[in-house]
Design an enzyme around this catalytic site. Structure first.
Site, mmCIF file in Angstrom:
data_model
loop_
_atom_site.group_PDB
_atom_site.id
_atom_site.type_symbol
_atom_site.label_atom_id
_atom_site.label_comp_id
_atom_site.label_asym_id
_atom_site.label_seq_id
_atom_site.Cartn_x
_atom_site.Cartn_y
_atom_site.Cartn_z
ATOM 1 N N HIS A 124 16.827 32.251 -0.617
ATOM 2 C CA HIS A 124 17.657 33.238 -0.474
ATOM 3 C C HIS A 124 17.375 34.266 -1.851
ATOM 4 O O HIS A 124 16.705 33.832 -2.571
ATOM 5 C CB HIS A 124 18.966 32.754 -0.281
ATOM 6 C CG HIS A 124 19.583 32.044 -1.495
ATOM 7 N ND1 HIS A 124 19.132 31.150 -2.138
ATOM 8 C CD2 HIS A 124 20.912 32.561 -2.371
ATOM 9 C CE1 HIS A 124 20.001 30.781 -2.985
ATOM 10 N NE2 HIS A 124 20.820 31.337 -3.086
ATOM 11 N N HIS A 155 19.271 35.672 -3.902
ATOM 12 C CA HIS A 155 20.232 35.521 -5.262
ATOM 13 C C HIS A 155 19.192 35.457 -6.451
ATOM 14 O O HIS A 155 18.161 34.793 -6.232
ATOM 15 C CB HIS A 155 21.357 34.439 -5.359
ATOM 16 C CG HIS A 155 22.532 34.911 -4.555
ATOM 17 N ND1 HIS A 155 23.258 33.764 -4.072
ATOM 18 C CD2 HIS A 155 23.190 35.972 -4.307
ATOM 19 C CE1 HIS A 155 24.615 34.237 -3.436
ATOM 20 N NE2 HIS A 155 24.372 35.772 -3.595
ATOM 21 N N ASP A 172 19.011 34.051 -9.348
ATOM 22 C CA ASP A 172 18.649 32.742 -9.767
ATOM 23 C C ASP A 172 17.445 32.059 -9.020
ATOM 24 O O ASP A 172 17.074 31.148 -9.534
ATOM 25 C CB ASP A 172 19.831 31.643 -10.129
ATOM 26 C CG ASP A 172 20.488 31.378 -8.997
ATOM 27 O OD1 ASP A 172 20.996 32.208 -7.846
ATOM 28 O OD2 ASP A 172 21.074 30.364 -8.907
ATOM 29 N N HIS A 217 25.503 29.853 3.151
ATOM 30 C CA HIS A 217 25.934 30.465 1.788
ATOM 31 C C HIS A 217 26.633 31.766 1.752
ATOM 32 O O HIS A 217 27.009 32.119 2.873
ATOM 33 C CB HIS A 217 24.698 30.379 1.074
ATOM 34 C CG HIS A 217 24.502 30.635 -0.483
ATOM 35 N ND1 HIS A 217 25.286 29.920 -1.296
ATOM 36 C CD2 HIS A 217 23.699 31.297 -1.352
ATOM 37 C CE1 HIS A 217 25.157 30.302 -2.323
ATOM 38 N NE2 HIS A 217 24.279 31.174 -2.321
ATOM 39 N N ASP A 261 20.798 27.062 -1.388
ATOM 40 C CA ASP A 261 22.118 27.007 -1.468
ATOM 41 C C ASP A 261 23.126 27.020 -0.259
ATOM 42 O O ASP A 261 22.812 27.784 0.600
ATOM 43 C CB ASP A 261 22.640 27.996 -2.367
ATOM 44 C CG ASP A 261 22.067 28.231 -3.757
ATOM 45 O OD1 ASP A 261 21.420 27.233 -4.009
ATOM 46 O OD2 ASP A 261 22.583 29.042 -4.531
ATOM 47 N N HIS A 264 20.337 21.908 -8.476
ATOM 48 C CA HIS A 264 21.223 23.086 -8.560
ATOM 49 C C HIS A 264 22.451 22.383 -9.218
ATOM 50 O O HIS A 264 23.504 22.493 -8.609
ATOM 51 C CB HIS A 264 21.595 23.545 -7.323
ATOM 52 C CG HIS A 264 21.711 24.872 -7.142
ATOM 53 N ND1 HIS A 264 23.041 25.266 -7.340
ATOM 54 C CD2 HIS A 264 21.090 26.148 -7.337
ATOM 55 C CE1 HIS A 264 23.180 26.956 -7.358
ATOM 56 N NE2 HIS A 264 21.804 27.339 -7.252
HETATM 57 ZN ZN LIG Z 1 22.569 31.347 -4.214
#
Ligand SMILES: [Zn+2]
Length: 309
Positions: A63, A65, A67, A145, A216, A274
């Site tokens: 995804h 995001h 990070d 998520h 996530d 994670h």
């Molecule tokens: Zn995420």
């Protein structure tokens, strides 16, 4: 086949854990390395391993995001600076938007790459089988998520049986072209009239490995479907036991939920990553202990740790 964890932290880097990235090392199988996510600093972590950036042939993004993707422009640029080495193409698989992120970063920074990137973007409607080669098939499915996020199921195709050369020699088969014929499943007759049935000298095909790597996610049935009978499931554990409500609110899972997914899917091994920087080392052993009450073969991974599959 190994997985090497390059970043096992959640959200932001800490001294012990960098942000998300892992390498699926398929060196014996296809002489390639596949990266899953590429958080900031991934290339620095790679420097501490034996992984050669040029061997990274495919990158799978779960995804968008930060990070999970902020390390891409840096890694891609450094991959170009491999003196005296042949430049090889690279494939990037990920949600719609990844191409624009990469190309914009490269353009704005005036970076020119001497190799090609092939982008394979998908959205909710174009998931399923996203890649098939002669040795592997990769499936993606949407997770749950706070933004569009997927998990990957990497399936190695069954491995052909191997030829028992010793047994063939003992049966009087001269080393040479006959070996090749028998290897291809052909029955042969020797000069002295002995019949050699190929099936007696080739071991049964071995099932390929299944590796499930999730982005996530809250607990969802999609995770279970992606992980059915997997040899290894890599699952996030941003939160610990008792934090189910806050995990849900933030689009994440607890160690207990990851363990439930592993149990429901019947996987062989569960690796938790994670991990929030809030967890101190005593909390990490507790994370494992608690998860093991639901699914026994569980391990909380560390940065740079290598796990053989
Ligand atoms: Zn995420």
């Amino acid at each position: 086949m190994d997985i090497q964890f390059l970043g096992t932290g959640a959200g932001q880097p800490s001294k012990a854990r960098n942000v998300s990235s892992l390498a699926l090392k398929l060196l014996d199988e296809i002489n390639e390395v596949w990266l899953f996510d590429c958080g900031e600093g991934t290339q620095n972590r790679i420097l501490e391993t034996t992984i050669r950036p040029r061997k990274v042939s495919k990158i799978f993004i779960t995804h968008l995001h930060g990070d999970h993707i902020f390390g891409l422009p840096g890694f891609l640029s450094s991959r170009a600076f491999q003196a005296n080495e042949e430049q090889t193409d690279l494939d990037i698989y990920g949600p719609q938007g990844i191409k624009s992120f990469v190309l914009t970063s490269l353009r704005v920074s005036g970076s020119r790459l001497p190799y090609r990137i092939h982008f394979h973007e998908f959205d909710q409607d174009s998931l399923g089988k996203i890649l098939e080669t002669d040795k592997f098939t990769v499936y993606a499915e949407e997770l749950d998520h706070t933004i569009f996020c997927v998990g990957y199921r990497v399936m190695q195709k069954d491995l052909e049986g191997t030829l028992d050369a010793e047994k063939l020699k003992a049966a009087g088969v001269p080393f040479g072209p006959l070996f090749g014929k028998i290897k291809n499943g052909q029955d042969v007759v020797l000069d002295d009239g002995t019949e050699i049935k190929a099936a007696d000298y080739i071991s049964a095909p071995r099932p390929g490995k299944i590796i499930t790597i999730l982005g996530d996610t809250r607990k969802t049935n999609a995770s279970v479907r992606l992980a059915v009978n997997a040899d290894v499931l890599v699952h996030e554990s941003t939160y610990g036991k008792g934090d189910e409500k806050i995990a849900r609110n933030h689009g994440h899972s607890t160690n207990m939920q990851a363990a439930q997914v592993a149990a429901e899917a019947g996987v062989k091994r569960l690796l938790l990553n994670h991990i929030s920087a809030r967890f101190l080392s005593k909390d990490i052993s507790q994370l494992k202990k608690d998860a093991a009450t639901v699914f026994e073969n569980v391990h909380v991974v560390k940065d740079l740790e290598e796990v053989e599959i």
